[in-house]
Write a protein that holds these residues in place. Structure first.
Motif, PDB file in Angstrom:
ATOM      1  N   GLY A  86       0.824  -1.199   0.000  1.00  0.00           N
ATOM      2  CA  GLY A  86       0.000   0.000   0.000  1.00  0.00           C
ATOM      3  C   GLY A  86       0.860   1.252   0.000  1.00  0.00           C
ATOM      4  N   LEU A  87       1.934   1.196   0.779  1.00  0.00           N
ATOM      5  CA  LEU A  87       2.842   2.336   0.838  1.00  0.00           C
ATOM      6  C   LEU A  87       3.402   2.671  -0.539  1.00  0.00           C
ATOM      7  N   ASP A  88       3.803   1.630  -1.277  1.00  0.00           N
ATOM      8  CA  ASP A  88       4.410   1.888  -2.576  1.00  0.00           C
ATOM      9  C   ASP A  88       3.364   2.252  -3.637  1.00  0.00           C
ATOM     10  N   ALA A  89       2.207   1.632  -3.560  1.00  0.00           N
ATOM     11  CA  ALA A  89       1.144   1.999  -4.504  1.00  0.00           C
ATOM     12  C   ALA A  89       0.757   3.465  -4.289  1.00  0.00           C
ATOM     13  N   LEU A  90       0.724   3.878  -3.014  1.00  0.00           N
ATOM     14  CA  LEU A  90       0.423   5.289  -2.732  1.00  0.00           C
ATOM     15  C   LEU A  90       1.501   6.193  -3.329  1.00  0.00           C
ATOM     16  N   LEU A  91       2.750   5.777  -3.148  1.00  0.00           N
ATOM     17  CA  LEU A  91       3.851   6.589  -3.671  1.00  0.00           C
ATOM     18  C   LEU A  91       3.727   6.756  -5.188  1.00  0.00           C
ATOM     19  N   VAL A  92       3.359   5.678  -5.865  1.00  0.00           N
ATOM     20  CA  VAL A  92       3.192   5.744  -7.322  1.00  0.00           C
ATOM     21  C   VAL A  92       2.114   6.783  -7.662  1.00  0.00           C
ATOM     22  N   SER A  93       0.994   6.737  -6.956  1.00  0.00           N
ATOM     23  CA  SER A  93      -0.080   7.708  -7.208  1.00  0.00           C
ATOM     24  C   SER A  93       0.367   9.122  -6.887  1.00  0.00           C
ATOM     25  N   GLN A  94       1.098   9.253  -5.790  1.00  0.00           N
ATOM     26  CA  GLN A  94       1.542  10.598  -5.400  1.00  0.00           C
ATOM     27  C   GLN A  94       2.433  11.208  -6.465  1.00  0.00           C
ATOM     28  N   VAL A  95       3.399  10.440  -6.952  1.00  0.00           N
ATOM     29  CA  VAL A  95       4.310  11.030  -7.928  1.00  0.00           C
ATOM     30  C   VAL A  95       3.649  11.146  -9.300  1.00  0.00           C
ATOM     31  N   ALA A  96       2.597  10.334  -9.538  1.00  0.00           N
ATOM     32  CA  ALA A  96       1.855  10.453 -10.808  1.00  0.00           C
ATOM     33  C   ALA A  96       1.328  11.874 -10.981  1.00  0.00           C
ATOM     34  N   LEU A  97       1.042  12.534  -9.873  1.00  0.00           N
ATOM     35  CA  LEU A  97       0.510  13.897  -9.936  1.00  0.00           C
ATOM     36  C   LEU A  97       1.588  14.928 -10.238  1.00  0.00           C
ATOM     37  N   ASN A  98       2.840  14.555 -10.000  1.00  0.00           N
ATOM     38  CA  ASN A  98       3.913  15.543 -10.159  1.00  0.00           C
ATOM     39  C   ASN A  98       4.784  15.289 -11.396  1.00  0.00           C
ATOM     40  N   MET A  99       4.992  14.025 -11.750  1.00  0.00           N
ATOM     41  CA  MET A  99       5.925  13.696 -12.836  1.00  0.00           C
ATOM     42  C   MET A  99       5.422  14.164 -14.198  1.00  0.00           C
ATOM     43  N   ASP A 100       6.344  14.405 -15.074  1.00  0.00           N
ATOM     44  CA  ASP A 100       6.024  14.568 -16.484  1.00  0.00           C
ATOM     45  C   ASP A 100       5.258  13.324 -16.927  1.00  0.00           C
ATOM     46  N   ILE A 101       4.187  13.511 -17.671  1.00  0.00           N
ATOM     47  CA  ILE A 101       3.290  12.380 -17.956  1.00  0.00           C
ATOM     48  C   ILE A 101       3.987  11.277 -18.760  1.00  0.00           C
ATOM     49  N   ASP A 102       4.847  11.652 -19.707  1.00  0.00           N
ATOM     50  CA  ASP A 102       5.531  10.616 -20.491  1.00  0.00           C
ATOM     51  C   ASP A 102       6.512   9.841 -19.628  1.00  0.00           C
ATOM     52  N   ASN A 103       7.208  10.581 -18.785  1.00  0.00           N
ATOM     53  CA  ASN A 103       8.122   9.909 -17.864  1.00  0.00           C
ATOM     54  C   ASN A 103       7.362   8.978 -16.925  1.00  0.00           C
ATOM     55  N   PHE A 104       6.190   9.439 -16.488  1.00  0.00           N
ATOM     56  CA  PHE A 104       5.418   8.586 -15.596  1.00  0.00           C
ATOM     57  C   PHE A 104       4.955   7.324 -16.311  1.00  0.00           C
ATOM     58  N   ILE A 105       4.477   7.487 -17.544  1.00  0.00           N
ATOM     59  CA  ILE A 105       3.999   6.320 -18.293  1.00  0.00           C
ATOM     60  C   ILE A 105       5.140   5.330 -18.481  1.00  0.00           C
ATOM     61  N   SER A 106       6.301   5.852 -18.801  1.00  0.00           N
ATOM     62  CA  SER A 106       7.460   4.987 -19.007  1.00  0.00           C
ATOM     63  C   SER A 106       7.850   4.259 -17.721  1.00  0.00           C
ATOM     64  N   ALA A 107       7.900   4.998 -16.615  1.00  0.00           N
ATOM     65  CA  ALA A 107       8.255   4.368 -15.337  1.00  0.00           C
ATOM     66  C   ALA A 107       7.178   3.373 -14.919  1.00  0.00           C
ATOM     67  N   GLY A 108       5.925   3.732 -15.155  1.00  0.00           N
ATOM     68  CA  GLY A 108       4.821   2.853 -14.801  1.00  0.00           C
ATOM     69  C   GLY A 108       4.895   1.541 -15.584  1.00  0.00           C
ATOM     70  N   GLU A 109       5.251   1.635 -16.866  1.00  0.00           N
ATOM     71  CA  GLU A 109       5.360   0.413 -17.668  1.00  0.00           C
ATOM     72  C   GLU A 109       6.461  -0.493 -17.133  1.00  0.00           C
ATOM     73  N   GLU A 110       7.533   0.138 -16.695  1.00  0.00           N
ATOM     74  CA  GLU A 110       8.646  -0.627 -16.137  1.00  0.00           C
ATOM     75  C   GLU A 110       8.201  -1.353 -14.854  1.00  0.00           C
ATOM     76  N   LEU A 111       7.483  -0.619 -14.025  1.00  0.00           N
ATOM     77  CA  LEU A 111       6.978  -1.230 -12.791  1.00  0.00           C
ATOM     78  C   LEU A 111       6.006  -2.355 -13.122  1.00  0.00           C
ATOM     79  N   LEU A 112       5.155  -2.128 -14.116  1.00  0.00           N
ATOM     80  CA  LEU A 112       4.156  -3.127 -14.496  1.00  0.00           C
ATOM     81  C   LEU A 112       4.808  -4.446 -14.902  1.00  0.00           C
TER      82      LEU A 112
END
Lengths: 441, 441
Positions: free
Chosen positions: A244-270
């Motif tokens: 839960g802590l890490d899922a929250l962190l992902v959501s928190q930074v989703a609001l701040n990161m550049d959207i393309d960078n977030f999508i790329s990092a999210g795909e890596e995590l996925l």
């Protein structure tokens, strides 16, 4: 292989070193001494709340870094973007439609503060008995420790609660009107607000929103939401590959990161979560008790209740909050042909958000019941930021529904201070024991 | 000659004696033991806050009695009315249009509680950190000490603040939506809400609202407001013939009394005030410092800040609150011919109310500036009921305007408890001294 860089980020600029960062902050008119204190506080807290975890996905490094970059490299990116003529507005709520701003070439910068460090600096202008989120945000602005203070054409509020609404008035901040009911007249008002927002964004950037641009931005925002849905979807598993802590962190930074960078990092995590799921690798030790986190947002910097829960044998498997499901649940249809249809669809998508600012807010109860079933949560932890009347009173109504479903719940009302962390842990431990003994009934 | 009865009251029924009252309360399902405590508390407080005054108009006896009758004879009247088939709804806010209910033969019964005694009984359902007005109201309902609990078809809320809005949801109370901005789309929404309200009232009573009935009720509600305007108008005088405490009491009981009885009592008071004005008879000893009371409502039972001010040499010459100007300032045009025109005019009249629920609420600032000039107030006392975010944050914005006008202000944030009365008095005395020394600058 997990790289320590983003794979496809489009807004990657050279990383600034420490002295370049300090120079940037100075140029931004920030108070470096106080800002050092803020960074030190955030960094110490992050170590405490997140780094005790032994089984984090390796890709979380990307999000850890994004968190640490939020006052540094991310600011440099936005500064660079603005020096090139890019426009931006500050936001405080997930009701502001990102796709429209994006289609008008305007970057939205969410500004909600989650740091307890800055709260008392709000005293200069705001009462002490309003929620820590508002106070943290304006405490940063008033102590000159918010790097985004000058990085925007203007901040844009909304009317989702009394404290925020009147704070906008006090600081002369314009606000979108989110209605309070979900009748047809309200929907019309909201569509009109969204349309006005589009025109305002066009004025800010001098860029007309076209069907093609809006279709692209709808797709991109949906892509981001789908990634968040997929990442959080893994939490349905009996052995959740992400805490839960890490899922929250992902959501928190989703609001701040550049959207393309977030999508790329999210795909890596996925990719990594997929692999973990295939191999039944849990982020937790042992089974624990599966809980739904429900309530007020947990902006970047705040994870106290998640920490207290997950260090006490509770496993948060879903976040029913603005830094959780509420942010990514609903998509905008991508197959629309006219601007009017698209605006209406976007307005409808945001209108579905089940915030307690609506009366009644029964959709939220239905959604929570669904999430409990879908994620097999055994219990609910309500976290209410102190003085948030909306979520606090609504928790009482929610509990009626939870009692009917035989789902135990624990309400934690608190602010961003660290001092009550251990007390909250004691309540969490007692709560876990109650649920475990309920299992054996 | 001031009589101890109302001159023209139409709803006069035989006065009940003490044992008949107790029988009535018992029949209403009330907890007599707790209700005795409540009455004792209210009565003791009233003696303390009001009866120290040596120069009250004799006609205030009528309003003193109306106050004491609010749980007794007034309840008997409404019970009698209901036994005869009369319908009623409970309300919590001056946004609910009385003229429409009246034209549909529905009595509105304002239910806002001002008694500190009942506040803690709200703990059963409501958080402790919401405003005492909401808690006092529901504390009475939950402790079975509100005689109006069963004397209505239903209670009707509105969406003017987070605490009330979510309390309606928690208790399943329907609510009118008061918009949050004053744009044309908001006005449309509000007209639609007012129209729905009319239809609902027609359903409640089975009585159609006609042009004639609505014209009559508009006139009667205007008449009541004009009387309040006239009574309060006398406070402009250098020697105000009525104190702030007593003017507040008149407004408080205006919300509870039968409207004809109120008009009749008001006319009697007016005659006396006229005579006093002719003879320069002040309600106060000496000159004192003229102040405007601004902020949250002071429902019946609550007059702590008025008491603290006027026992400390301040003279409250105007009340900018829902139990003051905000309740009676605006009239509805009486010369309209169609139902649609009337509904729109009524909606517009209520839409003018300058509640902090609106963003921005600059009308309120302009109105306060006007009242300060008109009533020659030298200073402002903000009274903010604790946890009322709207008025509390807005006080900060108001102060900016007051500083520009060189008007000192004092902010008192408090609840209904008695314990801080003396502390507030000390602040009032210091405030008076500051203003007096400012005079000599």
């Amino acid at each position: 292989m997990i790289l320590y860089t983003f794979k496809k980020g489009v807004n990657v600029i050279d990383r600034l070193n420490q002295s370049e960062l300090r120079e940037m902050w100075e140029d931004l008119g920030m108070n470096l001494e106080l800002h050092d204190q803020l960074l030190e506080s955030n960094s110490r807290l992050f170590k405490k709340t997140h780094l005790w975890q032994k089984k984090r996905p390796a890709a979380m490094k990307l999000f850890d870094r994004a968190l640490h970059d939020s006052h540094g490299q991310r600011v440099a990116e936005i500064l660079d973007y603005r020096k090139g003529g890019g426009k931006s507005v500050g936001t405080f709520c997930i009701y502001v439609p990102d796709e429209i701003a994006m289609a008008a070439n305007v970057l939205t910068i969410p500004l909600c503060g989650g740091s307890g460090w800055s709260v008392s600096y709000a005293d200069e202008m705001l009462p002490r008995d309003i929620c820590p989120l508002v106070r943290s945000t304006f405490g940063m602005a008033l102590s000159e420790t918010c790097p985004y203070k000058t990085l925007k054409e203007y901040p844009l509020g909304e009317t989702t609660c009394d404290a925020k609404k009147k704070t906008w008035d006090l600081f002369g901040i314009p606000a979108m009107e989110v209605p309070q009911k979900k009748n047809e007249e309200d929907r019309k008002l909201w569509i009109s607000e969204v349309t006005t927002f589009m025109k305002d964004m066009e004025k800010v950037s001098g860029t007309e929103v076209t069907v093609d641009k809006l279709r692209d931005s709808i797709r991109k925002c949906n892509r981001k939401r789908v990634i968040l849905q997929q990442i959080n979807g893994f939490r349905r598993l009996k052995t959740p590959p992400i805490s839960g802590l890490d899922a929250l962190l992902v959501s928190q930074v989703a609001l701040n990161m550049d959207i393309d960078n977030f999508i790329s990092a999210g795909e890596e995590l996925l990719e990594e979560l997929m692999e973990r799921a295939d191999n039944d690798v849990s982020a937790f030790d042992g089974d624990g008790v599966r809980v739904l986190f429900a309530g007020t947002p947990s902006p970047m910097g705040y994870a106290k209740v998640h920490w207290a829960a997950e260090t006490s044998g509770l496993q948060i498997v879903a976040d029913e909050s603005c830094t959780g499901i509420r942010y990514y649940r609903d998509l905008v249809p991508e197959d629309l042909d006219t601007l009017d249809e698209m605006i209406e669809a976007i307005a409808d998508r945001y209108f579905k958000i089940d915030c307690p600012c609506f009366s009644p807010n029964t959709e939220r109860f239905d959604n929570i019941a669904d999430v409990i079933d879908e994620f097999q949560a055994e219990a609910v932890v309500h976290n209410i930021l102190q003085f948030c009347h909306g979520f606090n009173i609504e928790a009482g109504a929610l509990d009626k529904m939870l009692i009917e479903k035989d789902i135990p719940s624990l309400k934690i009302v608190c602010d961003y201070s660290e001092e009550d962390g251990e007390q909250i842990k004691i309540r969490m431990e007692a709560f876990r024991e109650i649920i475990e003994s309920k299992r054996n009934r």
